[in-house]
Design a protein around this motif. Sequence first.
Motif, short mmCIF file in Angstrom:
data_model
loop_
_atom_site.label_atom_id
_atom_site.label_comp_id
_atom_site.label_asym_id
_atom_site.label_seq_id
_atom_site.Cartn_x
_atom_site.Cartn_y
_atom_site.Cartn_z
N ASP A 165 -27.79 106.91 -68.15
CA ASP A 165 -28.97 106.31 -68.77
C ASP A 165 -29.49 105.21 -67.84
O ASP A 165 -28.73 104.34 -67.40
CB ASP A 165 -28.58 105.72 -70.13
N GLY A 166 -30.78 105.26 -67.53
CA GLY A 166 -31.35 104.27 -66.61
C GLY A 166 -31.78 104.88 -65.29
O GLY A 166 -32.31 104.18 -64.44
N VAL A 167 -31.53 106.19 -65.13
CA VAL A 167 -32.01 106.89 -63.93
C VAL A 167 -33.34 107.56 -64.28
O VAL A 167 -33.42 108.33 -65.23
CB VAL A 167 -31.01 107.95 -63.44
N PHE A 168 -34.37 107.23 -63.53
CA PHE A 168 -35.72 107.73 -63.83
C PHE A 168 -36.31 108.49 -62.66
O PHE A 168 -36.01 108.22 -61.50
CB PHE A 168 -36.66 106.56 -64.16
N VAL B 196 -35.41 96.43 -48.12
CA VAL B 196 -35.62 97.79 -47.62
C VAL B 196 -34.43 98.19 -46.76
O VAL B 196 -34.16 97.56 -45.74
CB VAL B 196 -36.93 97.88 -46.78
N ARG B 197 -33.71 99.21 -47.20
CA ARG B 197 -32.56 99.70 -46.43
C ARG B 197 -32.90 101.06 -45.84
O ARG B 197 -33.16 102.01 -46.58
CB ARG B 197 -31.34 99.85 -47.33
N LEU B 198 -32.89 101.14 -44.52
CA LEU B 198 -33.23 102.39 -43.83
C LEU B 198 -31.96 103.07 -43.34
O LEU B 198 -30.91 102.45 -43.23
CB LEU B 198 -34.18 102.09 -42.68
N SER B 199 -32.08 104.36 -43.02
CA SER B 199 -30.93 105.17 -42.58
C SER B 199 -29.76 104.98 -43.55
O SER B 199 -28.61 104.89 -43.14
CB SER B 199 -30.50 104.78 -41.16
N ALA B 200 -30.08 104.88 -44.81
CA ALA B 200 -29.06 104.55 -45.81
C ALA B 200 -28.91 105.69 -46.82
O ALA B 200 -29.87 106.03 -47.51
CB ALA B 200 -29.44 103.26 -46.53
N GLY B 201 -27.75 106.26 -46.86
CA GLY B 201 -27.48 107.31 -47.84
C GLY B 201 -27.02 106.70 -49.16
O GLY B 201 -26.59 105.55 -49.21
N VAL B 202 -27.14 107.49 -50.19
CA VAL B 202 -26.62 107.05 -51.49
C VAL B 202 -25.48 107.97 -51.88
O VAL B 202 -25.61 109.19 -51.91
CB VAL B 202 -27.73 107.11 -52.57
N GLN B 203 -24.35 107.37 -52.16
CA GLN B 203 -23.12 108.12 -52.44
C GLN B 203 -22.97 108.42 -53.92
O GLN B 203 -22.61 109.51 -54.31
CB GLN B 203 -21.94 107.28 -51.97
N GLU B 204 -23.29 107.43 -54.72
CA GLU B 204 -22.97 107.56 -56.15
C GLU B 204 -23.74 106.50 -56.94
O GLU B 204 -24.01 105.42 -56.43
CB GLU B 204 -21.45 107.33 -56.33
N ILE B 205 -24.08 106.85 -58.17
CA ILE B 205 -24.60 105.84 -59.08
C ILE B 205 -23.47 105.52 -60.05
O ILE B 205 -22.94 106.41 -60.73
CB ILE B 205 -25.84 106.34 -59.84
N LYS B 206 -23.09 104.26 -60.08
CA LYS B 206 -21.94 103.89 -60.92
C LYS B 206 -22.42 103.42 -62.29
O LYS B 206 -23.45 102.75 -62.39
CB LYS B 206 -21.14 102.77 -60.25
N GLY B 207 -21.65 103.75 -63.30
CA GLY B 207 -22.00 103.37 -64.66
C GLY B 207 -21.27 102.11 -65.11
O GLY B 207 -20.38 101.61 -64.42
N GLY C 172 -22.10 104.45 -70.27
CA GLY C 172 -23.12 105.49 -70.01
C GLY C 172 -24.38 104.97 -69.37
O GLY C 172 -25.32 105.73 -69.16
N ARG C 173 -24.43 103.67 -69.05
CA ARG C 173 -25.64 103.12 -68.44
C ARG C 173 -25.42 102.80 -66.96
O ARG C 173 -24.30 102.50 -66.55
CB ARG C 173 -26.07 101.85 -69.17
N VAL C 174 -26.50 102.83 -66.22
CA VAL C 174 -26.46 102.50 -64.80
C VAL C 174 -25.97 101.07 -64.60
O VAL C 174 -26.40 100.16 -65.31
CB VAL C 174 -27.87 102.65 -64.19
N SER D 173 -21.49 99.73 -49.14
CA SER D 173 -22.07 98.58 -49.84
C SER D 173 -22.56 99.02 -51.22
O SER D 173 -22.77 100.20 -51.48
CB SER D 173 -23.22 97.98 -49.03
N GLU D 174 -22.73 98.05 -52.09
CA GLU D 174 -23.09 98.37 -53.47
C GLU D 174 -24.27 97.49 -53.90
O GLU D 174 -24.28 96.29 -53.63
CB GLU D 174 -21.87 98.09 -54.36
N LEU D 175 -25.26 98.10 -54.52
CA LEU D 175 -26.43 97.36 -55.00
C LEU D 175 -26.42 97.35 -56.52
O LEU D 175 -26.38 98.41 -57.15
CB LEU D 175 -27.72 98.03 -54.52
N ALA D 176 -26.43 96.18 -57.11
CA ALA D 176 -26.46 96.09 -58.57
C ALA D 176 -27.77 96.69 -59.07
O ALA D 176 -28.82 96.52 -58.45
CB ALA D 176 -26.37 94.64 -59.01
N ALA D 177 -27.71 97.43 -60.17
CA ALA D 177 -28.91 98.10 -60.66
C ALA D 177 -28.90 98.21 -62.19
O ALA D 177 -27.93 98.66 -62.78
CB ALA D 177 -29.02 99.49 -60.05
N ASP D 178 -29.98 97.76 -62.80
CA ASP D 178 -30.20 98.04 -64.23
C ASP D 178 -30.92 99.37 -64.37
O ASP D 178 -30.77 100.07 -65.37
CB ASP D 178 -31.06 96.94 -64.85
#
Lengths: 408, 105
Positions: free
Chosen positions: A123-126, A203-214, A218-220, A229-234
Amino acid sequence: MAEGLVIVGGSYAALHMAQGARENGYGEAIRLISDEPWLPYQRPPLSKGFLAGKIERDALALKGEAFYRDNGIEVLLETRVSAIDRQARTVTTAAGANLRYDGLGLALGARPRLLKIAGADLDGVFYLRSLADTLALRERLARPLSIVVIGGGFIGLEVAASLATLGHRVSVVEALERLMARVLPPVLSDFMAQMHRGRGVEVRLSAGVQEIKGDGAGRVASVLCSDGSELAADIVVAGIGVVPETGLAAAAGLACRDGILVDDAARTADPAIVAAGDCVRYPSAFTPDPCRLESVQNASDQGRAAGAALAGKPQAYRAVPWFWSDQYECKLQMAGLSPGHDRLALRGAMAGGRFSLFYFRAGRLVAVDTVNRPGEHLLGRKLLAAGASLTPEQAADESFDLKALLAA
Amino acid sequence: MVIYQLKDGSERRVDVPAGHSVMLGAVQNDLPGIDAECGGCCACGTCHVYVDPAHYGRLPAVEAMEDDLLSGVAAGRQATSRLSCQITMTPALDGLVVRMPERQG
């Protein structure tokens, strides 16, 4: 000839097909079948003004109800077409109804490419494609949030700009080494990156995304990048491209190759069926191979051509492609198609935030991108349509009168 | 209310709600003569109108982007040319008169 036209789709291409048929004298019934609950509406503001709350919903309708009534266009909303029977000339709806047609228009559009990583269903992925998507996202923006945008293309950057302007903390994660790499040259990608960073967007370039952590409920909670590295996300908004909706056409035996294949008048190989918009691949004067464009301009102009073909008056679709993107106070407009250029000329100074780039291939002008110079964008479209001869040196010389090329 | 003078010489009076643009009033009421290809974001120059000279002074000044775009409109810019997407209706503008140009594209 009494069954009339059936047009499957509910956006620009569908509307313009119906309008194109009427303008070319089509007199039988026209039924437009859309799986959305709203009459055709503007999509560009969904990631810009409407997301930012600057435009309200009643200002989005492409046409008022009077248009459909006056033009005899019956619109069936919330109706999904599940199959086409080309022999019987019928389409079948998901509810099981069969509608007969003399002519069929396919304006099926495209759907967002989905993330294929762990956590993509939290929940929170759009994704942003429809009014429903933006309405759902808007509901979550009441308080300042940390937002991670996956994808540094049109949608991703427009969303980033809109949300940063609203005061949210925004990061953009792009897999390639620069922004909008598919359509912009490095010099403009850098300009865009600098602009976003100047507004506080990470802005992060050449940056892959591995996983969205909950968060365990059940929420992002965060986005884990490939570098660890990890980016906090609502909220996570993914804008990683679209996939053309070809399933219905392919199942009916129409040729498809990342798009329904049509000729330069928007006709498929079946004489009763045309197709237009994001779902179509067509022979263009602006590309060596058949191309598929995702734009309002293409959906509208090709839709008109498809409508004319349905009315028995086919006409070649040769309009110059054009696109735009509004981000902060930057109005980026593109005319023609720049990929494959071998030279470019800068007109004006990038530092001033008002300039144009002219693209050449084998000595011919192939595209013009402008930043905050909408008048020069219009001029660029005219130069491209006229096939005007222009040298890179002339383009770079601000004292050279571009309009004079059209008068000649 | 906005009074639109169409190319055929006829006139249409439309109640355009405050907050909506003069462009939107024309498009949503299916008045011929305004294309508005870009939907109102000052990007295409196809919602060009000539404002009645008697009313022109009631409008807020033209901003830089609109001014730039007006230089490229298809029908030719005149002294009272405006892009109708940039004219937002307010009670003070009630009765505004605009005329459609010969062509938009």
